[in-house]
Scaffold this motif. Structure first.
Motif, mmCIF file in Angstrom:
data_model
loop_
_atom_site.group_PDB
_atom_site.id
_atom_site.type_symbol
_atom_site.label_atom_id
_atom_site.label_comp_id
_atom_site.label_asym_id
_atom_site.label_seq_id
_atom_site.Cartn_x
_atom_site.Cartn_y
_atom_site.Cartn_z
ATOM 1 N N ALA A 125 1.924 -4.474 3.295
ATOM 2 C CA ALA A 125 2.882 -3.584 3.961
ATOM 3 C C ALA A 125 2.634 -2.170 3.469
ATOM 4 O O ALA A 125 1.980 -1.954 2.439
ATOM 5 C CB ALA A 125 4.314 -4.018 3.679
ATOM 6 N N LEU A 126 3.147 -1.208 4.228
ATOM 7 C CA LEU A 126 2.916 0.209 3.936
ATOM 8 C C LEU A 126 4.208 0.864 3.487
ATOM 9 O O LEU A 126 5.265 0.674 4.095
ATOM 10 C CB LEU A 126 2.383 0.912 5.185
ATOM 11 N N PHE A 127 4.119 1.686 2.425
ATOM 12 C CA PHE A 127 5.235 2.543 2.019
ATOM 13 C C PHE A 127 4.719 3.959 1.893
ATOM 14 O O PHE A 127 3.738 4.221 1.173
ATOM 15 C CB PHE A 127 5.832 2.084 0.686
ATOM 16 N N SER A 128 5.375 4.907 2.587
ATOM 17 C CA SER A 128 4.883 6.290 2.582
ATOM 18 C C SER A 128 5.995 7.321 2.537
ATOM 19 O O SER A 128 5.771 8.484 2.893
ATOM 20 C CB SER A 128 4.011 6.540 3.816
ATOM 21 N N ASP A 129 7.186 6.926 2.100
ATOM 22 C CA ASP A 129 8.321 7.850 2.071
ATOM 23 C C ASP A 129 8.260 8.693 0.794
ATOM 24 O O ASP A 129 9.027 8.491 -0.143
ATOM 25 C CB ASP A 129 9.630 7.064 2.143
ATOM 26 N N LEU A 130 7.321 9.634 0.770
ATOM 27 C CA LEU A 130 7.088 10.454 -0.419
ATOM 28 C C LEU A 130 7.150 11.928 -0.091
ATOM 29 O O LEU A 130 6.631 12.378 0.925
ATOM 30 C CB LEU A 130 5.691 10.192 -1.007
ATOM 31 N N LYS A 131 7.746 12.697 -0.985
ATOM 32 C CA LYS A 131 7.601 14.141 -0.949
ATOM 33 C C LYS A 131 6.250 14.514 -1.563
ATOM 34 O O LYS A 131 5.667 13.732 -2.324
ATOM 35 C CB LYS A 131 8.714 14.807 -1.759
ATOM 36 N N PRO A 132 5.746 15.731 -1.287
ATOM 37 C CA PRO A 132 4.491 16.160 -1.944
ATOM 38 C C PRO A 132 4.600 16.128 -3.472
ATOM 39 O O PRO A 132 3.628 15.822 -4.158
ATOM 40 C CB PRO A 132 4.302 17.585 -1.428
ATOM 41 N N ASN A 133 5.782 16.464 -3.991
ATOM 42 C CA ASN A 133 6.084 16.306 -5.412
ATOM 43 C C ASN A 133 7.172 15.239 -5.503
ATOM 44 O O ASN A 133 8.358 15.554 -5.376
ATOM 45 C CB ASN A 133 6.547 17.629 -6.026
ATOM 46 N N LEU A 139 0.863 -1.183 0.000
ATOM 47 C CA LEU A 139 0.000 0.000 0.000
ATOM 48 C C LEU A 139 0.899 1.232 0.000
ATOM 49 O O LEU A 139 1.690 1.438 0.922
ATOM 50 C CB LEU A 139 -0.935 0.002 1.202
ATOM 51 N N VAL A 140 0.782 2.026 -1.058
ATOM 52 C CA VAL A 140 1.624 3.203 -1.241
ATOM 53 C C VAL A 140 0.784 4.450 -1.005
ATOM 54 O O VAL A 140 -0.266 4.638 -1.633
ATOM 55 C CB VAL A 140 2.227 3.233 -2.661
ATOM 56 N N THR A 141 1.239 5.307 -0.098
ATOM 57 C CA THR A 141 0.535 6.552 0.187
ATOM 58 C C THR A 141 1.554 7.601 0.619
ATOM 59 O O THR A 141 2.751 7.338 0.653
ATOM 60 C CB THR A 141 -0.559 6.336 1.250
ATOM 61 N N THR A 177 -6.454 5.203 7.019
ATOM 62 C CA THR A 177 -5.429 4.318 6.461
ATOM 63 C C THR A 177 -5.196 3.126 7.371
ATOM 64 O O THR A 177 -5.060 1.983 6.898
ATOM 65 C CB THR A 177 -4.120 5.088 6.245
ATOM 66 N N ARG A 178 -5.166 3.361 8.676
ATOM 67 C CA ARG A 178 -4.981 2.249 9.616
ATOM 68 C C ARG A 178 -6.115 1.239 9.501
ATOM 69 O O ARG A 178 -5.895 0.023 9.588
ATOM 70 C CB ARG A 178 -4.878 2.783 11.049
ATOM 71 N N GLN A 179 -7.343 1.727 9.299
ATOM 72 C CA GLN A 179 -8.487 0.821 9.153
ATOM 73 C C GLN A 179 -8.380 -0.017 7.889
ATOM 74 O O GLN A 179 -8.709 -1.212 7.890
ATOM 75 C CB GLN A 179 -9.794 1.641 9.149
ATOM 76 N N VAL A 180 -7.931 0.598 6.799
ATOM 77 C CA VAL A 180 -7.760 -0.141 5.549
ATOM 78 C C VAL A 180 -6.696 -1.224 5.710
ATOM 79 O O VAL A 180 -6.891 -2.383 5.291
ATOM 80 C CB VAL A 180 -7.397 0.821 4.399
ATOM 81 N N LEU A 181 -5.581 -0.875 6.332
ATOM 82 C CA LEU A 181 -4.522 -1.864 6.562
ATOM 83 C C LEU A 181 -5.017 -3.002 7.441
ATOM 84 O O LEU A 181 -4.719 -4.186 7.184
ATOM 85 C CB LEU A 181 -3.307 -1.189 7.200
ATOM 86 N N ALA A 182 -5.784 -2.674 8.489
ATOM 87 C CA ALA A 182 -6.311 -3.713 9.384
ATOM 88 C C ALA A 182 -7.254 -4.649 8.637
ATOM 89 O O ALA A 182 -7.216 -5.876 8.847
ATOM 90 C CB ALA A 182 -7.024 -3.068 10.567
#
Length: 386
Positions: free
Chosen positions: A64-72, A37-39, A49-54
Motif C-alpha cells: 500500500a502507498l502512504f504519501s501524506d507528507l509535508k516537505p519538512n 511504501l512511504v513517499t 512510483t506507479r511502476q514500482v507499485l505495479a
C-alpha cells in the motif's frame, strides 16, 4: 563501464542502474510480505512510483502507498503514517524518495511498535535506549534524490511545530536493512532539486571533515565524497541523463551520511531553524550558508581546508582557493548568494540565532557557537557579505 556493485557498508546496498527491478525479491528475502511504501506527495503519482507499485503487486506482495507528507514532515504526518501501517497490517516499510520520504519511512517503521511518544527518542544522550528494539519494523530504503543520504542513516528528522525546531530521532536499528541505490531513479529530478540535494551531500561531507575529533575513517569518506561532488554535480544539473554523474552523486550522498556520524556544524545548525520557520529546501539552505560558515570557522580549519583543496586538485590552493571553488560551484548550479535571495526575511534573526545554538549540530562546529556568533553568521548570509 556502468557503475554497479554490492556493498555491505554501512548496510547492505545494491548499487547500479536498473536495480530497482530487484525490489520484490529483496522484500521476500527480508520477510516483508506486506510492505507500506512511504513517499512524498510529489512522487506518489509519477510513473516511476506507479511502476514500482505495479511490480510489487505483480509479485503478490500486499503493498500500500502512504504519501501524506509535508516537505519538512511533522508529527501529524507520522501519526497518519502509523495509522496507515497498522490498518494495513503491514510488516515492513519501503522508504522511497528524497529526505522526507526516507526519514518518514524510517520513523514509521521505528515507531510502529513503540508505546512512548516520538519525542522521547530525540538524539540526546542515551534517549534511544528507551525504545523497544523488538518493536522496530524492517526498512528497505530507495533514494530518488542524491543528497540527504538518509538511506544509510540511523536517524530521522521531524519538525516540532510547537517549538518550530527540527528534532532528530535516533536509534541504531533505524538503519535500513537494505538499500537499492539506482541512479536511473534520479534522472527525472528537476535541476533545482538536483542542485539543492547535491549541495546537501557536499555540506554533509564538508562539515563532517571539519568537525573536531579523531575519526580518520569519516574524514577519508568525506574527502572522497567531496571529490565525487566536485566532478559530478554540475554535470548532473546541466545534463540530467548523465548516469555516471548521477551514480557519483548517489554514492556521494551515502558517503556524506556515513561521514557525518563524526559530526556536523554551523551550516546545519542554522539551516534547521530556517527550514522549520520558512519551509525552505534543506540542501539549498545549507548551500546558502556554506561560505559564511566557512569564513567564520576559518581560524580553526584553514590548514585542514588547504589539504582538502590539494586533494581536490583545485587550480588555486589553500582556503582561498577552496572558498572560490564553493562560490563558483554555487553560481554554476543556481544557488542563491544570500538568504534574502532565498526568500528568507530578517524578522526572526534573533529566534534563529537562539535556536541554532541549541541545535544538536552546533556541537560539531570547529569553533564554539553562541548567539552572538550565530547572529553574525545569519546577518552575513542574509545580506551576502563575505
Amino acid at each position: 563501464m556502468p557503475k554497479t556493485a554490492n556493498w555491505n557498508y554501512p548496510t547492505s546496498v545494491r548499487f547500479g542502474a536498473g536495480r530497482i527491478a530487484e525490489l520484490p525479491e529483496l522484500c521476500r528475502a527480508l520477510g516483508i510480505l506486506r510492505p507500506l511504501l512511504v513517499t512524498d506527495r510529489g512522487l506518489a503519482e509519477v510513473p516511476m512510483t506507479r511502476q514500482v507499485l505495479a511490480a510489487l503487486r505483480d509479485a503478490k506482495l500486499g503493498v500500500a502507498l502512504f504519501s501524506d507528507l509535508k516537505p519538512n514532515p511533522v508529527e501529524a504526518n507520522l501519526q497518519a503514517g502509523l495509522a496507515a501501517y497498522r490498518a494495513g497490517q503491514h510488516d515492513g516499510v519501503i522508504a522511497f524518495g528524497g529526505g522526507s520520504g526516507l526519514d518518514m519511512g524510517k520513523l514509521i517503521a521505528f515507531m510502529s511498535g513503540q508505546t512512548r511518544p516520538v519525542w522521547d527518542f530525540e538524539d540526546i544522550g542515551d534517549c534511544w535506549t528507551r525504545a523497544d528494539p523488538a518493536g522496530i519494523a524492517p526498512v528497505i530504503a530507495v533514494p530518488t534524490t542524491a543528497g540527504t543520504g538518509s538511506e544509510v542513516g540511523r536517524a530521522g528528522v521531524l519538525t516540532d511545530e510547537h517549538s518550530h525546531t527540527k528534532r532528530i530521532i535516533f536509534h541504531p536499528q533505524m538503519m535500513p536493512k537494505a538499500v537499492i541505490s539506482d541512479p536511473q531513479l534520479t534522472v527525472g529530478m528537476p535541476a533545482k532539486i538536483t542542485a539543492g540535494t547535491g549541495m546537501d551531500a557536499f555540506a554533509h561531507c564538508l562539515e563532517a571533515y571539519c568537525a573536531p575529533g579523531f575519526h580518520p575513517l569519516a574524514d577519508g569518506i568525506a574527502v572522497e565524497g567531496m571529490r565525487l561532488v566536485a566532478g559530478a554535480l554540475e554535470r548532473a544539473v546541466k545534463t540530467p541523463d548523465d548516469l555516471d554523474a548521477r551514480a557519483d552523486m548517489l554514492a556521494a550522498a551515502a558517503m556524506g551520511a556515513t561521514a557525518f556520524q563524526k559530526g556536523l556544524g554551523g551550516m546545519h545548525a542554522l539551516s534547521h531553524p530556517v527550514g522549520a520557520l520558512y519551509d525552505t529546501h534543506h540542501g539549498m539552505t545549507n548551500a546558502v550558508f556554506m561560505p559564511y560558515v566557512l569564513q567564520f570557522n576559518r581560524p580553526a580549519i584553514e590548514e585542514r581546508i588547504a589539504r582538502l583543496a590539494a586533494y581536490l586538485g583545485l587550480g588555486k590552493p589553500g582556503f582561498a582557493g577552496f572558498l572560490d571553488f564553493v562560490l563558483e560551484l554555487r553560481e554554476a548550479i543556481g544557488v542563491p548568494h544570500s538568504l534574502a535571495d532565498l526568500g528568507v526575511d530578517g524578522s526572526q534573526a534573533e529566534l534563529i540565532a537562539r535556536l541554532a545554538v541549541s541545535d544538536p549540530s552546533a556541537g560539531g562546529n570547529p569553533l564554539p557557537l553562541d548567539e552572538q556568533a550565530t547572529r553574525a553568521i545569519f546577518e552575513a548570509a542574509y545580506v551576502g557579505r563575505l
